[in-house]
Design an enzyme around this catalytic site. Structure first.
Site, PDB file in Angstrom:
ATOM      1  N   HIS B  26      77.668  69.268  57.357  1.00  0.00           N
ATOM      2  CA  HIS B  26      77.521  70.149  56.565  1.00  0.00           C
ATOM      3  C   HIS B  26      77.751  71.058  56.229  1.00  0.00           C
ATOM      4  O   HIS B  26      77.959  72.204  57.533  1.00  0.00           O
ATOM      5  CB  HIS B  26      75.859  70.047  56.521  1.00  0.00           C
ATOM      6  CG  HIS B  26      74.565  68.625  57.227  1.00  0.00           C
ATOM      7  ND1 HIS B  26      75.329  67.673  57.617  1.00  0.00           N
ATOM      8  CD2 HIS B  26      74.428  67.808  55.895  1.00  0.00           C
ATOM      9  CE1 HIS B  26      73.696  66.645  57.071  1.00  0.00           C
ATOM     10  NE2 HIS B  26      74.104  66.637  56.029  1.00  0.00           N
ATOM     11  N   LEU B 117      62.701  68.684  57.852  1.00  0.00           N
ATOM     12  CA  LEU B 117      63.181  69.810  56.792  1.00  0.00           C
ATOM     13  C   LEU B 117      61.299  70.644  56.994  1.00  0.00           C
ATOM     14  O   LEU B 117      60.156  69.543  57.088  1.00  0.00           O
ATOM     15  CB  LEU B 117      63.551  69.964  55.356  1.00  0.00           C
ATOM     16  CG  LEU B 117      64.602  70.072  55.638  1.00  0.00           C
ATOM     17  CD1 LEU B 117      65.130  69.717  54.027  1.00  0.00           C
ATOM     18  CD2 LEU B 117      65.092  70.935  56.316  1.00  0.00           C
ATOM     19  N   HIS B 257      77.444  71.051  49.504  1.00  0.00           N
ATOM     20  CA  HIS B 257      76.623  70.854  50.799  1.00  0.00           C
ATOM     21  C   HIS B 257      76.551  70.061  51.674  1.00  0.00           C
ATOM     22  O   HIS B 257      76.577  70.470  53.033  1.00  0.00           O
ATOM     23  CB  HIS B 257      74.779  69.505  50.368  1.00  0.00           C
ATOM     24  CG  HIS B 257      74.177  69.637  51.465  1.00  0.00           C
ATOM     25  ND1 HIS B 257      73.287  70.221  51.193  1.00  0.00           N
ATOM     26  CD2 HIS B 257      73.881  68.259  51.559  1.00  0.00           C
ATOM     27  CE1 HIS B 257      71.972  69.494  52.279  1.00  0.00           C
ATOM     28  NE2 HIS B 257      72.818  68.407  52.611  1.00  0.00           N
ATOM     29  N   GLU B 403      46.830  70.784  60.022  1.00  0.00           N
ATOM     30  CA  GLU B 403      47.075  70.387  60.641  1.00  0.00           C
ATOM     31  C   GLU B 403      48.577  70.115  61.209  1.00  0.00           C
ATOM     32  O   GLU B 403      49.125  69.621  62.892  1.00  0.00           O
ATOM     33  CB  GLU B 403      47.004  69.004  60.772  1.00  0.00           C
ATOM     34  CG  GLU B 403      45.324  69.029  60.490  1.00  0.00           C
ATOM     35  CD  GLU B 403      44.629  68.605  59.064  1.00  0.00           C
ATOM     36  OE1 GLU B 403      45.533  68.657  58.401  1.00  0.00           O
ATOM     37  OE2 GLU B 403      43.534  68.987  59.192  1.00  0.00           O
ATOM     38  N   HIS B 465      38.404  58.591  57.535  1.00  0.00           N
ATOM     39  CA  HIS B 465      38.187  59.257  58.870  1.00  0.00           C
ATOM     40  C   HIS B 465      37.485  58.584  59.771  1.00  0.00           C
ATOM     41  O   HIS B 465      38.225  59.702  60.924  1.00  0.00           O
ATOM     42  CB  HIS B 465      37.002  60.081  58.635  1.00  0.00           C
ATOM     43  CG  HIS B 465      36.764  61.668  57.814  1.00  0.00           C
ATOM     44  ND1 HIS B 465      37.083  61.226  56.561  1.00  0.00           N
ATOM     45  CD2 HIS B 465      36.869  62.724  57.720  1.00  0.00           C
ATOM     46  CE1 HIS B 465      37.713  62.327  55.616  1.00  0.00           C
ATOM     47  NE2 HIS B 465      37.003  63.005  57.041  1.00  0.00           N
TER      48      HIS B 465
END
Lengths: 655, 655
Positions: B26, B117, B257, B403, B465
Site C-alpha cells: 500500500h 482499522l 491506495h 467496550e 444478556h
C-alpha cells in the site's frame, strides 16, 4: 382533545406497577420518557394496533431496551391485544411477552429485540434505508412511513451509535428520528463521569437536524416532532428529562435507573402526581384517549388497502413484503452453477458469489447489498448501482468502514421486511459485526452475511486479516447457519439454501484465492445435506478425507496421489456442519464411514472433535497465521495435498 | 539544519522501492504522509533508536496499518538496526520484520500490531492513559513522553474511533496527538461515497484541540506539532494530503491506495520529484540528517538514566516497567482465598474477583482497572479512586459504555508497559470488544479480561444478556487463556495464574449469582492444572461429572444425591481447558477416568466433544436463554442436580 399528560401518567404508573409487581426492572426510562412517548403515539404515530404487522406502519425501536416497560405500557395502552394487562403482570417472568428486554414479536408490536446498547438505533438506520428503497420502488401510496427510536446516552457512547449517526446523515434519511432521553445519568452515576462532549454538536457535524427541548413539555415535544417530520434530514430531538420522574426518592438520581422500588415509592409517586388510581388501573377517560389511536390507525390502514388494491404491482409488493421467492428464481442460480461446472474454471469463491449476486440483480430484485468499503475485492456491486441520498433506487449501500453498523442494518432491513439484505466484507471483520450477527440469530432474522478472505489464503496482509478461529466461533453460535463452500457450484448452492432459509441468518465464508471447480454435475443441490461424498473410491475405503472450502480441492488432489499407491480415499465436502447435523443418523454414518479420517481445514481444530475420533488426524492451523503469499503459507503450515497424502499413508499403515 | 523535504523523499522512495520489490503493498500512506512523518521524527520525537525499548520513549502508532512501509522506512532511516535494508527488501515475505501489516516487535521499534482499522488509535488512548498515571506516580523526570498516532479516514469511520475520540477528550489526554492523513480517498473511491460529516467538528465537540493544515507543508506541520505540544487537550492535526503523492499515474486517485506499481511509476516519480538515486539508495547527506536523531536520542536517554539513578524509587519503577511481581504479592491473593475457604461463604464469583482486586490495591499497585459503566454490579472499584482529567493517580477508569475502546485500551496499556490492565464488564459484551481481545492474543499481551454475568444465571434481563456461546467462541481463539472458576477459592487462584501469565491475555468468566465455596483447602493452586478432581468417591468411580464455574456446585450436589443410591461419582472442576490440555497425558487420563462422563456447563456443548465420548452425555443449553429468574431458568433448561443425578443413573444403568 386527548389529555396527553394523563396519557403519560398512565404509562408511568403501569410501568411502576409492573416493575413493583415483578420485584425488579428499570423504571428510569418509562418514567423519564412518558411524555415523549405519549405525545408521539397520541398525535403522530402511523400504526394500526389491530394489525401490528401492517407493512406501511411506522417502526418504533426502543434502543434503550432496558426501559422495556415503556414499550409494553405503550403497546398495552394503544390497544395491542397481545400486550394485555395479564402480560404486564407477568413482566420478566418465563414465557411472558413482556420479557426483561424487548424480544421481537411483531404480532405484538415489538419490532426488534433490543437491550445491547447501540444495536437498536443502528437497526433503525437499516429500517429507514429499507423504507426509502421500497418507497422509491412502489411509490409513497404503498410505502411512506417513519422510523422512531427511543435512545439513551449509552447508545450514543457506543461506537456503533456514531457509525449510525454518520451514515444516516450521509444518506439523508429524513424519515428517521431519534428521541434522546437526555437525563444526565448512566449506570455509574452522572454522565460527567465518562462523557463531556457536546452530543448535539456531533449530530450537527453529521448533517442531522437537531432540536433541544424539555422532554416533559408536551407542547415542545409535539412541535419538535412536527419540525422533525418537515425537515429533509434525519432528526435528533434531544429531550432533557428527569430519570425516574415522579418517584420522589429516586427522580434525577443514579438509583432512578433500576434501584428496587417499594410500595412507599408507589404511594409517594401517586401522591406527587395526583394519580389516585389503584395499581394496574387506568381511568376510563385516559384509556379512551389512548384507544382513540385505534380508529385513526384503522382508517389510515383502510385507505392504504384501497391503494394497494388499485396498485398495478400489488402482487409484486405482496411478494416482496411476505418474503416469497419469485417463480423460477432458482433457475437463475442454477444457470450460474451449471455455467461454472461447464467451464470447470478456477476462481475465488467470493467471485463465484459475486456472479450469483449479479445474476440475481434482475431475478431477485429485493436483494439489498451492503458493503463496508471493499467494493473492488468483494465483487458484489458489478450489476448494481448505489443507494444514495439522491437516488433511492439503488440496491448497493456503500456503508463505509463501519462493519458493526452494517451488521445491525442487515438486522434492521430484515426486521423491516420487504428487502433481503446481503452483508459483504472480509471474514476478519466479522468480529466487528459479531454482536449484530448474534442479534440476527437471536431474532431468527434471515440476513445473509457474505465474507471473503476466509483463511490464510489472504496472503501477505498477514495474521490480522487471516481468520483462523472465526469459523469455529460462529459454528458455536446458536441458529447461525455457517457455510464454507468448496467451489463455484457449491457457492451457488449455498446461496440458494440461504435465500430459502427464513428463520435465521446464514454466513458464507469465501475465499480470496482461486480454487478449481470440483463438481461437474449440478442436478441435486448436494450442499443441502451439509456434507456429502464428493468422490468415492472403487472398493472399500481405506481413508476418508473430510474437508471444507478451498481445502476440498487439496483433498481431491491428495486422493489422486493416494490412488497411485492403491490407497482408496473418499473425499467428503462439508459445506455446512449445521445442515449435516440435521441429517438422518444413517446418512451421516454412511458419509463419515468407518475408515480412518483426516479433517482438513485452514483453521484451528476447535469443534472438529465431533467428526474426528481420537485415532483420527487433523490438518490445519494451530495458531495465528503469518505474512507471506498464500501458497507459501499453505506450504509453511503444512496444509498441502502432499502432507495429506503422507498422513493418510501413516494412518492406513500403507507407508 | 536538516533538509526535511529530502528526508521525506527518502521515506517515499524506500517505500516505493520496497513495494515494487515485493510486488504488492500500500503506497498511499507512506507517499502521502512522508512530510508529516519526517517532520515529526526530525524535530520532535523522543526516542533512542539504540534502545527501542527505553521506557520513556514517545510511542508511535500506525493506526492505518496497511501503510506499513511508512513505519518500516522511518525505522530504517532513523537507525533502528532490526529494520535493515535487507529487512525492507524482504517486505511481505515469510519471517520478515517488515510484514504486510505492522506486527508488534518492540525491540525493532514496532510498538503494536495494527491494520484492523480503529484499533491503533484506541490502543494509543490506552498508552496515553498509562503514561499519565505513571507520570503521576513516578514524576516527570522518569515519565514524560507523548503518544503519536498516524491515522486515516477508515479509523475515524469505525465506531471504536469515535469511542477513542470521546474518551480521550473527556480525560484531557494532552500528550496524545492524532496525525490524520486526510486524503479524501477510501478503498471504494472518494470519501464522498460514504461520509459527508465534518470530522474536525466532531473532534471539537469532544473537546479536542484541532488544527487543519496542508500535510505536505513542512513548516505548517512543524508549527502544528509545536502547537499540539503546547495545548493541554489532545490534538488532532488534520493534514490535507494527496494519496500516493509523487507517482504521476496514481497520486490523488483511488488506485493510489494499493494499485500494483510498475517500474515506469518508479521512473516517473523519480523524475517528478528529482530523486535520481538508484533503488534502495539514500544519499549520504540525507541519511546523515536522519541519523542525527540518534545522538539526540542518546543524549536525552542518558540524562534520563541519570535521573533514574538518582530517583528514590528507581527499584520500584524498574519493577513496574519490567512487569515483575513484587515479593509476597501472592500471599495477599492467598489470604483472600483462605478467608473465602474459611468462611465457606456463598457469593458470586464476580464479587470474589472484586475482593481479590480490592486486596491488590496496595499489594499490586500497578493494576489499572477499566470498566464500561458497570461499577456497581461488577464490584471492582471499591478500594480504588477514579483516574480523571484532574487526578491522574487513580487506578480505575470509567470508560463509559464503550467496550470496544476499553478492550483496545487494555491492549495499549499492556503494550505500553508499566501497568497491568484489568478490563471489567459483562460477558455478553465481550462480543463488543472481541476484535481488541483477538489483538491481545495475537500480540501476546498480558491483559486480564474479567467478565461477570456469565450464563443464564443473569436471570430476567434475558437472552440478550445471557452468554450461551461466548465461552466456546473464546476457547476457539488461539493464545486466549479462558478461565471459569467454580468458587471464591478458584477465583483467587485464577487471578494469580493470570497475573503470572505474561505471554497472552486471560479471560475470567464469572457469575452474577451466588455460588457456594467448595474448596476448604488452599494449599496448592489446583487451578494451575486446568482441571482436577474436586471430590473422588471411595472405591472405583461409577461416573465422572465434569463441570465448570457455577455448575461445579450442581455436580457436587448431584454426587451427594447419587451417593445415597450407592453410585460413586467423582466431581472434576475444569476452570481452564487450555491449561488442562497442557498437562501430561497420564494426569489428564487420571482426571477424566474411564467411567461414563457427564459434561455440565450452562452453555452450548460446542467443543465439549474433546472430553465427551459418543456414549457420554452433556447437560447444558441447546440454544439461547430466556427472561426469568435464574433459578427458574436453571430448572426450565434442566440444569439441576436432580437432572444430573437422573442422567447419571441412566448412564450407569443404576436407575
Amino acid at each position: 382533545m386527548a389529555d396527553i399528560q394523563q396519557m403519560a401518567h398512565a404509562i408511568r404508573f403501569l410501568a411502576l406497577d409492573s416493575i413493583l409487581n415483578a420485584g425488579e426492572g428499570h423504571q428510569g426510562v418509562p418514567l423519564g420518557m412518558a411524555e415523549i412517548a405519549a405525545t408521539l403515539y397520541a398525535n403522530h404515530l402511523k400504526a394500526d394496533p389491530a394489525d401490528p404487522q401492517w407493512p406501511d406502519r411506522d417502526r418504533v425501536v426502543l434502543s434503550n431496551g432496558h426501559g422495556s416497560m415503556l414499550l409494553y405500557a405503550l403497546l398495552h395502552l394503544a390497544g395491542y391485544e397481545h400486550v394485555s394487562l395479564d402480560a404486564l403482570k407477568s413482566f420478566r417472568k418465563l414465557g411472558s411477552v413482556c420479557a426483561g428486554h424487548p424480544e421481537i414479536e411483531q404480532h405484538a408490536g415489538i419490532e426488534i429485540t433490543s437491550g445491547l446498547l447501540g444495536q437498536g438505533i443502528a437497526c433503525a438506520v437499516g429500517m429507514a434505508v429499507a423504507e426509502a428503497r421500497l418507497s422509491a420502488r412502489f411509490g409513497p401510496s404503498l410505502v411512506d412511513h417513519r422510523t422512531w427510536a427511543f435512545v439513551g446516552d449509552g447508545c450514543f457512547q457506543e461506537g456503533i451509535g456514531q457509525e449510525a449517526i454518520s451514515l444516516a446523515g450521509h444518506l439523508k434519511l429524513g424519515k428517521l428520528t431519534f428521541l434522546w432521553d437526555d437525563n444526565h445519568i448512566t449506570d455509574d452515576g452522572d454522565t460527567d463521569l465518562s462523557i463531556s462532549e457536546d452530543v448535539p454538536a456531533r449530530f450537527r457535524a453529521a448533517n442531522w437536524h437537531v432540536q433541544e427541548i424539555d422532554g416533559h413539555d408536551i407542547g415542545a415535544i409535539d412541535a419538535a416532532i412536527n419540525a422533525a417530520k418537515a425537515d429533509p434530514r434525519p432528526s435528533l430531538i434531544a429531550c432533557r428529562t428527569t430519570i425516574a420522574k415522579g418517584i420522589p426518592r429516586l427522580q434525577g438520581q443514579r438509583g432512578g435507573h433500576s434501584a428496587p422500588l417499594t410500595q412507599k415509592d408507589s404511594e409517594e409517586a401517586r401522591s406527587l402526581l395526583n394519580w389516585p388510581h389503584p395499581s394496574f388501573t387506568v381511568p376510563e377517560s385516559v384509556l379512551a384517549d389512548w384507544r382513540s389511536i385505534v380508529p385513526r390507525g384503522n382508517e389510515t390502514h383502510s385507505q392504504w388497502q384501497t391503494a394497494l388494491a388499485n396498485h398495478g404491482e400489488a402482487a409484486e409488493f405482496r411478494r416482496w413484503t411476505t418474503g416469497t421467492l419469485p417463480d423460477g428464481w432458482s433457475d437463475t442460480v442454477r444457470s450460474i452453477s451449471i455455467s461454472a461446472a461447464d467451464k470447470a474454471a478456477s476462481l475465488p469463491t467470493i467471485t463465484a458469489s459475486g456472479d450469483v449476486c449479479d445474476a440475481l440483480a434482475e431475478a431477485l430484485p429485493e436483494l439489498m447489498v451492503l458493503c463496508a468499503d471493499l467494493e473492488a475485492p468483494t465483487n458484489h456491486k458489478r450489476s448494481r448501482h448505489a443507494f444514495t441520498a439522491s437516488d433511492r433506487s439503488g440496491s448497493y449501500v456503500h456503508c463505509g468502514v463501519r462493519e458493526h453498523l452494517m451488521g445491525a442494518m442487515t438486522d434492521g432491513i430484515a426486521a423491516h421486511g420487504g428487502l433481503r439484505p446481503v452483508n459483504v466484507t472480509y471474514l476478519a471483520f466479522a468480529d466487528y459485526e459479531r454482536p449484530a450477527m448474534r442479534m440476527a440469530a437471536l431474532m431468527n432474522l434471515p440476513g445473509l452475511f457474505v465474507f471473503s478472505h476466509d483463511s490464510i489464503g489472504v496472503g501477505s496482509n498477514g495474521p490480522t486479516h487471516q481468520p483462523v478461529e472465526i469459523l469455529a466461533s460462529f459454528r458455536a453460535m446458536p441458529n447461525m447457519l455457517v457455510f464454507r463452500p468448496a467451489d463455484a457450484v457449491e457457492t451457488a448452492e449455498v446461496w440458494q439454501i440461504a435465500q430459502e432459509h427464513r428463520t435465521g441468518p446464514s454466513l458464507l465464508a469465501l475465499s480470496r484465492q482461486a480454487t478449481p471447480t470440483l463438481r461437474n454435475e449440478t442436478g441435486e443441490n448436494l450442499s443441502r445435506k451439509g456434507a456429502y461424498v464428493l468422490s468415492e473410491p472403487e472398493g472399500q475405503r481405506d481413508i476418508t478425507l473430510l474437508a471444507t472450502g478451498t481445502e476440498v480441492a487439496l483433498a481431491v488432489e491428495a486422493a489422486s496421489l493416494l490412488a497411485k499407491d492403491n490407497i482408496r480415499a473418499a473425499v467428503v465436502s462439508m459445506p455446512s456442519w449445521e445442515l449435516f447435523r440435521d441429517q438422518r443418523a444413517d446418512y451421516r454414518a454412511e458419509v463419515l464411514g468407518t475408515a480412518p479420517r483426516i479433517g482438513i481445514e485452514a483453521a484451528l481444530d476447535f469443534g472438529w472433535e465431533r467428526f474426528l475420533r481420537p485415532e483420527d488426524r487433523f490438518i490445519g492451523m494451530s495458531g495465528f497465521g503469518a505474512s507471506a503469499r498464500a501458497e507459501v503459507l499453505y506450504e509453511h503450515f503444512g496444509i498441502t495435498a502432499g502432507r495429506i497424502a503422507d498422513v493418510a499413508r501413516d494412518l492406513t499403515g500403507k507407508n
